[in-house]
Scaffold this motif. Structure first.
Motif, PDB file in Angstrom:
ATOM      1  N   PRO A  26      -9.395   7.917  41.912  1.00  0.00           N
ATOM      2  CA  PRO A  26      -8.603   9.129  41.678  1.00  0.00           C
ATOM      3  C   PRO A  26      -7.201   8.833  41.145  1.00  0.00           C
ATOM      4  O   PRO A  26      -6.623   7.778  41.413  1.00  0.00           O
ATOM      5  CB  PRO A  26      -8.525   9.764  43.066  1.00  0.00           C
ATOM      6  CG  PRO A  26      -8.690   8.628  44.015  1.00  0.00           C
ATOM      7  CD  PRO A  26      -9.582   7.635  43.329  1.00  0.00           C
ATOM      8  N   ASP A  27      -6.668   9.777  40.389  1.00  0.00           N
ATOM      9  CA  ASP A  27      -5.267   9.773  39.997  1.00  0.00           C
ATOM     10  C   ASP A  27      -4.502  10.435  41.138  1.00  0.00           C
ATOM     11  O   ASP A  27      -4.891  11.504  41.617  1.00  0.00           O
ATOM     12  CB  ASP A  27      -5.057  10.576  38.713  1.00  0.00           C
ATOM     13  CG  ASP A  27      -5.717   9.915  37.516  1.00  0.00           C
ATOM     14  OD1 ASP A  27      -5.557   8.690  37.356  1.00  0.00           O
ATOM     15  OD2 ASP A  27      -6.405  10.618  36.758  1.00  0.00           O
ATOM     16  N   VAL A  28      -3.412   9.798  41.569  1.00  0.00           N
ATOM     17  CA  VAL A  28      -2.624  10.309  42.684  1.00  0.00           C
ATOM     18  C   VAL A  28      -1.213  10.597  42.173  1.00  0.00           C
ATOM     19  O   VAL A  28      -0.643   9.800  41.423  1.00  0.00           O
ATOM     20  CB  VAL A  28      -2.590   9.289  43.848  1.00  0.00           C
ATOM     21  CG1 VAL A  28      -1.793   9.833  45.020  1.00  0.00           C
ATOM     22  CG2 VAL A  28      -4.006   8.932  44.290  1.00  0.00           C
ATOM     23  N   ALA A  63      -4.361  14.338  44.736  1.00  0.00           N
ATOM     24  CA  ALA A  63      -5.329  13.337  44.268  1.00  0.00           C
ATOM     25  C   ALA A  63      -6.471  14.064  43.579  1.00  0.00           C
ATOM     26  O   ALA A  63      -6.960  15.080  44.079  1.00  0.00           O
ATOM     27  CB  ALA A  63      -5.861  12.518  45.441  1.00  0.00           C
ATOM     28  N   ASN A  64      -6.879  13.545  42.405  1.00  0.00           N
ATOM     29  CA  ASN A  64      -8.011  14.178  41.735  1.00  0.00           C
ATOM     30  C   ASN A  64      -8.770  13.179  40.877  1.00  0.00           C
ATOM     31  O   ASN A  64      -8.211  12.217  40.364  1.00  0.00           O
ATOM     32  CB  ASN A  64      -7.567  15.393  40.919  1.00  0.00           C
ATOM     33  CG  ASN A  64      -6.621  15.044  39.818  1.00  0.00           C
ATOM     34  OD1 ASN A  64      -6.971  14.308  38.901  1.00  0.00           O
ATOM     35  ND2 ASN A  64      -5.414  15.566  39.879  1.00  0.00           N
ATOM     36  N   ASN A  65     -10.061  13.413  40.814  1.00  0.00           N
ATOM     37  CA  ASN A  65     -10.946  12.712  39.887  1.00  0.00           C
ATOM     38  C   ASN A  65     -11.968  13.729  39.409  1.00  0.00           C
ATOM     39  O   ASN A  65     -11.855  14.911  39.706  1.00  0.00           O
ATOM     40  CB  ASN A  65     -11.577  11.458  40.522  1.00  0.00           C
ATOM     41  CG  ASN A  65     -12.479  11.765  41.698  1.00  0.00           C
ATOM     42  OD1 ASN A  65     -12.868  12.913  41.922  1.00  0.00           O
ATOM     43  ND2 ASN A  65     -12.816  10.754  42.474  1.00  0.00           N
ATOM     44  N   SER A  66     -12.956  13.278  38.667  1.00  0.00           N
ATOM     45  CA  SER A  66     -13.923  14.227  38.113  1.00  0.00           C
ATOM     46  C   SER A  66     -14.787  14.888  39.189  1.00  0.00           C
ATOM     47  O   SER A  66     -15.396  15.918  38.946  1.00  0.00           O
ATOM     48  CB  SER A  66     -14.810  13.527  37.080  1.00  0.00           C
ATOM     49  OG  SER A  66     -15.474  12.434  37.673  1.00  0.00           O
ATOM     50  N   ALA A  67     -14.821  14.296  40.398  1.00  0.00           N
ATOM     51  CA  ALA A  67     -15.662  14.837  41.454  1.00  0.00           C
ATOM     52  C   ALA A  67     -14.925  15.779  42.404  1.00  0.00           C
ATOM     53  O   ALA A  67     -15.522  16.687  42.974  1.00  0.00           O
ATOM     54  CB  ALA A  67     -16.285  13.695  42.259  1.00  0.00           C
ATOM     55  N   ARG A  68     -13.610  15.545  42.592  1.00  0.00           N
ATOM     56  CA  ARG A  68     -12.925  16.286  43.647  1.00  0.00           C
ATOM     57  C   ARG A  68     -11.412  16.297  43.441  1.00  0.00           C
ATOM     58  O   ARG A  68     -10.834  15.387  42.878  1.00  0.00           O
ATOM     59  CB  ARG A  68     -13.250  15.612  44.983  1.00  0.00           C
ATOM     60  CG  ARG A  68     -12.733  16.319  46.175  1.00  0.00           C
ATOM     61  CD  ARG A  68     -13.310  15.727  47.439  1.00  0.00           C
ATOM     62  NE  ARG A  68     -12.697  16.401  48.563  1.00  0.00           N
ATOM     63  CZ  ARG A  68     -12.461  15.854  49.709  1.00  0.00           C
ATOM     64  NH1 ARG A  68     -12.806  14.612  49.932  1.00  0.00           N
ATOM     65  NH2 ARG A  68     -11.891  16.534  50.668  1.00  0.00           N
ATOM     66  N   ASN A  69     -10.779  17.357  43.961  1.00  0.00           N
ATOM     67  CA  ASN A  69      -9.318  17.472  44.017  1.00  0.00           C
ATOM     68  C   ASN A  69      -8.923  17.660  45.473  1.00  0.00           C
ATOM     69  O   ASN A  69      -9.616  18.350  46.223  1.00  0.00           O
ATOM     70  CB  ASN A  69      -8.822  18.683  43.217  1.00  0.00           C
ATOM     71  CG  ASN A  69      -9.097  18.542  41.750  1.00  0.00           C
ATOM     72  OD1 ASN A  69      -8.954  17.470  41.190  1.00  0.00           O
ATOM     73  ND2 ASN A  69      -9.503  19.629  41.115  1.00  0.00           N
ATOM     74  N   ASP A  70      -7.797  17.070  45.872  1.00  0.00           N
ATOM     75  CA  ASP A  70      -7.319  17.229  47.237  1.00  0.00           C
ATOM     76  C   ASP A  70      -5.802  17.107  47.214  1.00  0.00           C
ATOM     77  O   ASP A  70      -5.231  16.518  46.293  1.00  0.00           O
ATOM     78  CB  ASP A  70      -7.921  16.155  48.145  1.00  0.00           C
ATOM     79  CG  ASP A  70      -7.992  16.590  49.606  1.00  0.00           C
ATOM     80  OD1 ASP A  70      -7.451  17.670  49.935  1.00  0.00           O
ATOM     81  OD2 ASP A  70      -8.569  15.852  50.409  1.00  0.00           O
TER      82      ASP A  70
END
Length: 81
Positions: A26-28, A63-70
């Motif tokens: 993920p990108d943070v 934090a986010n990637n192609s599967a999830r954001n948080d």
């Protein structure tokens, strides 16, 4: 991610990390008032060489990637000396 509050003495060195894991990595980002303060892969650091009262407030680690954001919210409190 839960919300936390942290208190720091004015003039202190402060270094807060936000870490996330996942696939893909993920990108943070640390964000305050809509502005990105720092970013990285898996980890982002929020650093103040000398924190002061103007740094008091709410910060968001996203934090986010192609599967999830948080995201996690952190309130920094810098009391007057």
């Amino acid at each position: 991610m839960p919300s936390v509050q942290a208190s720091y003495n004015e003039g202190s060195l402060v270094n807060i990390s936000c870490t996330a894991s996942g696939t893909p990595d993920p990108d943070v980002q640390w964000i305050r008032n809509g502005m990105i303060l720092s970013s990285g892969k898996n980890t982002a650091f929020l650093t103040f060489s000398r924190i002061n009262r103007t740094d008091d407030g709410l910060y968001t680690c996203k934090a986010n990637n192609s599967a999830r954001n948080d995201e996690k919210h952190t309130r920094l409190v810098v009391p007057c000396k």
